[in-house]
Design a protein around this motif. Structure first.
Motif, short mmCIF file in Angstrom:
data_model
loop_
_atom_site.label_atom_id
_atom_site.label_comp_id
_atom_site.label_asym_id
_atom_site.label_seq_id
_atom_site.Cartn_x
_atom_site.Cartn_y
_atom_site.Cartn_z
N ARG A 117 -4.98 8.11 -1.59
CA ARG A 117 -3.87 9.02 -1.31
C ARG A 117 -3.87 9.53 0.13
O ARG A 117 -2.86 10.01 0.61
CB ARG A 117 -3.89 10.19 -2.29
N GLY A 118 -4.99 9.40 0.82
CA GLY A 118 -5.00 9.82 2.22
C GLY A 118 -5.28 8.69 3.18
O GLY A 118 -5.46 8.93 4.39
N ALA A 119 -5.33 7.44 2.65
CA ALA A 119 -5.71 6.32 3.50
C ALA A 119 -4.69 6.06 4.61
O ALA A 119 -5.07 5.73 5.75
CB ALA A 119 -5.91 5.06 2.65
N LEU A 120 -3.42 6.16 4.33
CA LEU A 120 -2.41 5.92 5.37
C LEU A 120 -2.51 6.95 6.48
O LEU A 120 -2.44 6.60 7.68
CB LEU A 120 -1.01 5.95 4.74
N GLU A 121 -2.69 8.21 6.12
CA GLU A 121 -2.79 9.25 7.14
C GLU A 121 -4.05 9.07 7.99
O GLU A 121 -4.06 9.37 9.20
CB GLU A 121 -2.79 10.64 6.48
N ARG A 122 -5.12 8.59 7.35
CA ARG A 122 -6.37 8.38 8.09
C ARG A 122 -6.41 7.04 8.82
O ARG A 122 -7.40 6.71 9.48
CB ARG A 122 -7.56 8.45 7.12
N GLU A 123 -5.34 6.24 8.71
CA GLU A 123 -5.21 4.95 9.38
C GLU A 123 -6.38 4.02 9.04
O GLU A 123 -7.00 3.39 9.89
CB GLU A 123 -5.10 5.13 10.90
N ASP A 125 -12.71 2.29 4.07
CA ASP A 125 -12.73 3.73 3.87
C ASP A 125 -14.00 4.32 4.47
O ASP A 125 -15.08 3.70 4.39
CB ASP A 125 -12.66 4.05 2.37
N ALA A 126 -13.87 5.51 5.04
CA ALA A 126 -15.02 6.13 5.69
C ALA A 126 -16.11 6.46 4.68
O ALA A 126 -17.29 6.46 5.02
CB ALA A 126 -14.56 7.41 6.41
N GLU A 127 -15.73 6.73 3.44
CA GLU A 127 -16.72 7.09 2.42
C GLU A 127 -17.13 5.90 1.57
O GLU A 127 -18.30 5.75 1.22
CB GLU A 127 -16.14 8.19 1.53
N LEU A 128 -16.15 5.05 1.20
CA LEU A 128 -16.42 3.93 0.30
C LEU A 128 -16.78 2.65 1.01
O LEU A 128 -17.26 1.69 0.39
CB LEU A 128 -15.20 3.69 -0.61
N GLY A 129 -16.49 2.57 2.28
CA GLY A 129 -16.72 1.35 3.02
C GLY A 129 -15.57 0.37 2.80
O GLY A 129 -14.43 0.76 2.50
N SER A 130 -15.86 -0.94 2.90
CA SER A 130 -14.83 -1.96 2.72
C SER A 130 -14.59 -2.16 1.22
O SER A 130 -15.51 -2.44 0.46
CB SER A 130 -15.29 -3.27 3.36
#
Length: 819
Positions: free
Chosen positions: A549-555, A582-587
């Motif tokens: 849900r925040g991936a687009l905003e976090r680019e 993702d910064a937390e989950l990785g690829s």
């Protein structure tokens, strides 16, 4: 039926007024308010005759304005005959009760009333059901016992008159008994008819004419009985209280007729068709308007409860007063009481049978309601309510209970393509297959939509897995619907009850987790719940949705590009593939996060970003390499949105791109979506110069008819068929031969339709050589190159093939090491 015209209405009012005045003159004379001896003899018996005849004329005149003109004409005729009989009676001055020429005219009134009520009964039945007839019969016989005891016996056995005279004299109370029967019947109907709040306080013109008519009949019966008693005692003089009730009765008859005409007029204004129906012949009228059955009410229930016992009690009360049982009066009362007892006994027997029948119907209704409450009306399987009851019962037995959660794949597109009616038929077919494959000892439940449950007890893990495989096999056979061949696939998740899963809620949650694990594994599979692993997967799914849900905003999204190689060796086309770091989950793999994004409703926003990013990248490339093109994957629901085309055109304009720089790839689901809308959208894209490809062709709900009608340019053969090509013979001779034939057929189909054919998933030179030989126009896969970021794509993207190679391969320095 004719409405009451204003002139006729005025005449009726004047006529009624005149009749009322004549009646009050007669009433005042009987009460002794005036007396003229010189004309007393001449007026005796004649004074109220004009009132009776005037009432008859009024009834006849307004009969045509009522809903039942024949009924009122008979009533008018009976009133007229009675008036003529009164003239004869007064002329003869026979006050002793002896037979006279007036008797036929007097007795004509009850006969006419009987005929009128028979006609009325055909349209408005008074007594519906045998119970009502028995109740009225008991009351009439009970009243008849009193008449016999106090009047009829003395009249029939009067030694002063001949037998014929006695019979004629007794005919009057008997006719009154007939009128009483009719009166009770109408009263029964009045008690059964429902009332509305608007009828709570009606005016005189709106009152029910039945009650006015019944009141008139009551006055007439009272007058006749009073006359009979007075003549029996030789006390009748011609100017006594019965002479006030006879004209009053006829006046009430006329009033009832006027009320009936007014009621018919109001109904005609409210419903113009009523006039047309009422004008039909009686036979046709009965066909058009069947008799209306009275509606039971609380008043009717009380009346039917009291009536038989009142009749029986009054008969026994009269019987108890008798001191001599051998007299004709006493014997008649005994017979009447016996008849009343028989009628009441028959009534109670009928009531008991009705009660038993009612209880039977009630039990049947309860069973039906229970079945409807616990079964799905579409498929006939148990529903969620049955599941909530059944599973705790199975768990209470102590044996392990197996629960299989079944979810059909892509059922929404069956509904969208063929309609909800065909979708319902599809679900019924699935339900039948599940029941047949599950076998005895199992319980099939439609949980909702395209979700089903199968319960098995007792069960083991092996038995549950075998049951799931059996169900999946049963669903695998093609389904023919509306000329379409559909292949049903489903995901099954199973779980066994145990100490750590003792309740229905836990079992259902775990079966659902196992089912989603089957979906993530590629669908059309069975997975059993594994403690820990599936709980971890559920937690991860929640975490994935939260982070998405925040991936687009976090680019955090990026596009990688995988090349396609043409038959001539050129590499000018690239497929854009979505990647998420993702910064937390990785690829995170697309096969893992895309289903979560679809379920969470995030794919539209993500798809819009993919289109814009691909447009930006290809615009940048085309400044140096104008021949490059990019293929973008679009979900069919996204493509079908009304705002997709305007947004897409705006992006082309923003990045100054021609339509031929892009290709849109959609899955086979588009072929069973709204075909008209799909055709319109695809034509608009082709008009822009954009190519359209059907991705993963051959593994979904293919519709060759739709394929011919939809404007597409490219078919991409799914990797499931390509991977079987080029195998060693000992590794898969049959699979290789089947795959070869499928690819050959798809290429032939594409060639026949003028489509470009691309083979996906090419990983070995043997596979590449096979698809080139079969006639594919391009290949895509790890052999050509893996998907890489745009900055890692080399500047030179074409190579000329040698004359001895079917497959022009790029040197390792260009693509092989970039994967």
């Amino acid at each position: 039926m004719h409405p009451v015209s204003p002139p006729l209405s005025q005449q009726i009012k004047w006529g009624l007024g005149t009749v009322v005045v004549i009646y009050f003159i007669q009433l005042s004379r009987v009460l002794g308010l005036w007396n003229l001896p010189e004309i007393s003899a001449m007026l005796n018996g004649f004074l109220y005759v004009p009132a009776v005849l005037g009432a008859a004329v009024i009834i006849w005149r307004v009969a045509q304005c009522t809903a039942q003109p024949g009924v009122w004409r008979l009533l008018a005729l009976g009133t007229l005959f009675w008036g003529i009989g009164q003239i004869v009676f007064a002329s003869l001055e026979v006050f002793s009760g002896a037979v006279s020429a007036a008797d036929p005219f007097f007795l004509a009134l009850p006969v006419c009333f009987l005929l009128a009520f028979l006609v009325l009964e055909r349209r408005q039945p008074s007594l519906v059901g045998r119970a009502a007839w028995l109740d009225v019969a008991a009351l009439v016989v009970s009243v008849g016992a009193y008449l016999w005891y106090f009047l009829l016996a003395a009249q029939l056995l009067n030694p002063n008159n001949p037998l014929f005279s006695n019979i004629i004299t007794a005919a009057y109370p008997l006719s009154d008994l007939l009128l009483l029967t009719l009166l009770l019947a109408r009263a029964w109907r009045g008690a059964a008819l429902p009332s509305t709040p608007d009828q709570a306080r009606p005016g005189w013109g709106q009152a029910n004419w039945s009650w006015t008519l019944a009141l008139g009949m009551g006055c007439f019966i009272a007058a006749d009985l009073g006359f009979s008693f007075l003549t029996l005692r030789n006390a009748y003089t011609g100017q006594q209280w019965p002479d006030t009730l006879w004209p009053l009765a006829t006046l009430l008859f006329a009033g009832a007729a006027v009320q009936a005409a007014g009621q018919a007029s109001r109904e005609t204004r409210a419903n113009p068709d009523a006039a047309r129906v009422a004008s039909l012949p009686s036979a046709a009228l009965l066909r058009v308007a069947p008799p209306s059955a009275p509606v039971a009410s609380s008043h009717m229930g009380l009346r039917t409860l009291v009536a038989p016992y009142a009749a029986l009690g009054s008969s026994f009360a009269l019987l108890l007063t008798l001191h001599e049982l051998r007299s004709p009066q006493a014997q008649g009362v005994l017979v009447a009481t016996f008849v009343v007892a028989l009628l009441v006994a028959a009534r109670q027997t009928l009531a008991l049978r009705d009660l038993e029948s009612h209880q039977t119907r009630l039990e049947e209704s309860r069973s039906l309601l229970h079945h409807q409450a616990h079964h799905d009306p579409l498929t006939g399987l148990g529903n969620r309510a049955q599941f909530d009851v059944l599973l705790p019962q199975l768990l209470a037995l102590g044996a392990p209970v197996g629960v299989l959660f079944i979810d059909l794949d892509d059922f929404k597109f069956v509904n969208d393509a063929l309609g909800h009616r065909m979708g319902d038929q599809f679900l019924r077919e699935v339900a039948g297959r599940l029941q047949l494959a599950a076998g005895a000892g199992t319980h099939c439940i439609r949980f909702g939509g395209d979700e089903f449950l199968v319960l098995s007890a007792p069960a083991t893990s092996e038995q549950l897995h075998q049951l799931g495989a059996r169900l999946l096999s049963a669903l695998g056979d093609p389904v023919m619907l509306a000329g379409q061949t559909l292949h049903v696939t489903a995901c099954l998740g199973g779980v066994l009850s145990g100490p750590d899963a003792p309740d229905a809620e836990t079992l259902l949650r775990r079966a659902d987790l196992a089912m989603y694990a089957a979906k993530r594994s590629g669908k059309n599979a069975v997975r059993l719940y594994s403690p820990g692993r599936h709980d971890h997967l559920a937690a991860r799914q929640v975490l994935l949705e939260t982070r998405l849900r925040g991936a687009l905003e976090r680019e955090e999204f990026r596009l990688f590009y995988q090349p396609q190689q043409e038959r001539g060796g050129n590499i000018q086309r690239f497929e854009a593939l979505l990647r998420w770091d993702d910064a937390e989950l990785g690829s995170v793999s697309p096969s893992e996060f895309i289903p979560v994004a679809e379920a969470a409703g995030l794919m539209i926003d993500i798809g819009n970003w993919v289109v814009e990013e691909a447009c930006r990248q290809v615009a940048e490339w085309r400044q140096t390499f104008p021949e490059r093109r990019v293929a973008i994957n679009i979900d069919p629901p996204h493509l079908m949105r009304p705002d997709f085309l305007p947004r897409f055109q705006a992006m082309l304009t923003r990045y100054t791109l021609p339509g031929e720089a892009l290709e849109l790839e959609v899955t086979e689901r588009l072929l069973i979506a709204d075909e008209d809308q799909a055709r319109e959208t695809l034509r608009a894209l082709l008009a822009l110069g954009v190519d359209v490809a059907i991705d993963d062709f051959g593994v979904g709900h293919s519709s060759l008819a739709a394929l011919m009608r939809l404007p597409i340019t490219t078919l991409k053969i799914d990797r499931a068929f390509v991977s079987e090509l080029g195998l060693e013979l000992q590794d898969g001779l049959y699979s290789q031969a089947a795959a070869y034939k499928v690819v050959q057929a798809v290429v032939a189909l594409g060639t026949a339709l003028g489509l470009r054919v691309v083979a996906e998933g090419v990983e070995t030179p043997a596979q590449a050589r096979a698809v080139w030989v079969l006639g594919c126009d391009a290949i895509q896969g790890y052999l050509v190159g893996r998907a890489v970021p745009p900055e890692k794509i080399p500047a030179l993207s074409s190579v000329q093939p040698t004359s001895s190679e079917f497959l022009p391969l790029l040197p390792d320095s260009r693509w092989g090491k970039l994967g």
